[in-house]
Design a protein around this motif. Structure first.
Motif, short mmCIF file in Angstrom:
data_model
loop_
_atom_site.label_atom_id
_atom_site.label_comp_id
_atom_site.label_asym_id
_atom_site.label_seq_id
_atom_site.Cartn_x
_atom_site.Cartn_y
_atom_site.Cartn_z
N GLU A 12 0.84 -1.21 0.00
CA GLU A 12 0.00 0.00 0.00
C GLU A 12 0.86 1.25 0.00
O GLU A 12 0.56 2.23 -0.69
CB GLU A 12 -0.94 -0.01 1.20
N ARG A 47 -4.43 -12.58 -0.21
CA ARG A 47 -4.32 -11.36 0.61
C ARG A 47 -4.65 -10.10 -0.17
O ARG A 47 -5.01 -9.08 0.40
CB ARG A 47 -2.91 -11.26 1.20
N TRP A 48 -4.50 -10.15 -1.47
CA TRP A 48 -4.67 -8.94 -2.27
C TRP A 48 -6.07 -8.35 -2.14
O TRP A 48 -6.24 -7.13 -2.09
CB TRP A 48 -4.35 -9.20 -3.74
N SER A 49 -7.09 -9.19 -2.10
CA SER A 49 -8.46 -8.68 -2.06
C SER A 49 -8.69 -7.78 -0.85
O SER A 49 -9.42 -6.78 -0.94
CB SER A 49 -9.46 -9.83 -2.06
N GLN A 50 -8.06 -8.11 0.28
CA GLN A 50 -8.22 -7.28 1.47
C GLN A 50 -7.53 -5.93 1.28
O GLN A 50 -8.04 -4.89 1.71
CB GLN A 50 -7.63 -8.00 2.69
N ALA A 83 -6.89 -4.49 -1.73
CA ALA A 83 -7.60 -3.77 -2.79
C ALA A 83 -8.84 -3.06 -2.27
O ALA A 83 -9.19 -1.98 -2.75
CB ALA A 83 -7.97 -4.73 -3.91
N ALA A 84 -9.50 -3.65 -1.26
CA ALA A 84 -10.71 -3.06 -0.72
C ALA A 84 -10.43 -1.73 -0.03
O ALA A 84 -11.34 -0.91 0.13
CB ALA A 84 -11.37 -4.03 0.27
N ARG A 85 -9.17 -1.50 0.35
CA ARG A 85 -8.81 -0.25 1.03
C ARG A 85 -8.25 0.80 0.07
O ARG A 85 -7.96 1.92 0.49
CB ARG A 85 -7.78 -0.53 2.13
N SER A 114 -9.44 1.91 -9.64
CA SER A 114 -9.50 0.55 -10.18
C SER A 114 -8.10 0.09 -10.55
O SER A 114 -7.43 0.69 -11.39
CB SER A 114 -10.41 0.51 -11.41
#
Length: 396
Positions: A28, A53-56, A58-60, A64
């Protein structure tokens, strides 16, 4: 951004790009300069297959971000990322490749790269001129010097590296078709005869390789948020003096750490990190001289990432903060207060260890030891303490 590596040298349960750093993951921090730059038209991240782990993360993140499957090597991940751009990027568009494990890219370095590379036909990369003396050993397992390497003209490649999309894609594809694996994007272009421009970058743009590097990265990031005085600049001063004091209670163990040296003793100390009272006092002295608070503000003792940490990493982190403020260490004077252990046999080793950390000659470090004549908790042998005084010089 290639982010498919497992980080085998990192020595932690999670890959280094997902390690926690001041409330965010390393990746990040690495993405932040580009997400904040309106000139950045899009971002592609190459992930390892099955990355959960990426999805967590990306949500922050705002905006896009496109993801693609990473390759077996860095160059394969970058090539997949370029292919993943598809019709979004023309061959003449500029692309920047940045390590997911470089969380401390200085904004001024990015701005300098963008300006310099834009004036080049091929592109450019951030790099740091060679500063350390280089030694060569003929095999990876060899620890004996074969020769000293002339560092004249040597640079250490950093990221981002900025090239034309089409040219970089062709260079990487050509290398892979030939069974060659470049270690960075510039090398792939060099193999085709390209001569990218080197843009001087800051040593603060470090790559997290081991867990200890997180200590330095945290110090760099914290120092950038430190408020500046409205009345004066650190550059206006010629000399600055700081003092520090630290104390730890004895506990279970067989040794104590003093100045980065393991001193045998029938007890250890109770501490969140390794409990090195000399280096903790030294950090406070350095921070005090620079007007940057104390060690607890930068390396909190309730933060789990510093549990058992080597205090030498704290000193390196503080020194990085000082370098960003153009401050250098002149000398350090240290006093250890304890009934035991006795330091006579270890004094010179401790002195040289501290001098190496501070990057000063040994005669610029003094280490003394004294007792409290059996008075107080130190006199009763309940713990030990250290006091440090340092002198810094600031560049005009």
């Amino acid at each position: 951004m290639p982010a498919a590596g497992s980080g085998s040298r990192f020595g932690a349960p999670v890959p280094k790009q997902y390690a926690e750093l001041l409330g965010r993951t390393v990746i990040e921090w690495a993405l932040a300069p580009f997400l904040a730059d309106p000139q950045c038209a899009g971002i592609v991240v190459a992930l390892a297959p099955g990355d959960a782990r990426w999805s967590q993360v990306a949500a922050r993140l705002p905006g896009s971000i496109v993801t693609v499957a990473g390759g077996a090597h860095r160059s394969g991940s970058v090539l997949n990322g370029l292919i993943g751009l598809g019709a979004r990027a023309d061959d003449r568009d500029w692309v920047l490749v940045h390590d997911a494990a470089r969380p401390c890219l200085p904004p001024e370095d990015l701005a300098r790269l963008l300006q310099t590379a834009a004036a080049e036909e091929l592109g450019a990369l951030l790099a740091a001129p060679g500063a350390d003396t280089l030694k060569f050993a003929p095999a990876a397992a060899t620890t004996r010097v074969a020769r000293t390497v002339d560092r004249t003209g040597l640079w250490r490649a950093l990221t981002p590296q900025m090239f034309r999309c089409g040219a970089l894609r062709t260079a990487l594809q050509t290398a892979h078709d030939a069974g060659r694996i470049p270690t960075d994007e510039s090398q792939a272009l060099e193999w085709l005869g390209g001569r990218p421009r080197l843009v001087a970058g800051s040593a603060a743009n470090l790559k997290v390789t081991t867990a200890q590097d997180l200590v330095v990265a945290a110090a760099i990031l914290r120092s950038r948020d430190a408020p500046a005085s409205p009345h004066t600049s650190v550059r206006e001063h010629t000399m600055r003096i700081g003092s520090g004091f630290d104390v730890h209670t004895f506990g279970e163990g067989e040794f104590v750490m003093l100045g980065g040296v393991r001193v045998p003793y029938g007890r250890g100390v109770i501490a969140h990190s390794d409990g090195d009272v000399i280096l903790h006092a030294l950090c406070d002295a350095l921070l005090g001289a620079a007007g940057l608070g104390d060690i607890g503000q930068h390396f909190r003792d309730d933060d789990p990432q510093w549990r058992g940490a080597d205090s030498q990493g704290f000193v390196r982190g503080v020194l990085t903060m000082l370098r960003e403020r153009h401050l250098t260490v002149i000398n350090a004077d240290i006093t250890v207060l304890a009934e035991a252990p006795r330091l006579a046999k270890h004094r010179e080793e401790i002195r040289r260890s501290i001098a190496a950390l501070l990057e000063v000659p040994p005669d610029c470090v003094n280490v003394k030891a004294t007792t409290t004549e059996k008075m107080g908790f130190l006199g009763r042998g309940e713990g030990l303490a250290a006091q440090a005084v340092v002198l810094l010089n600031s560049a005009a």
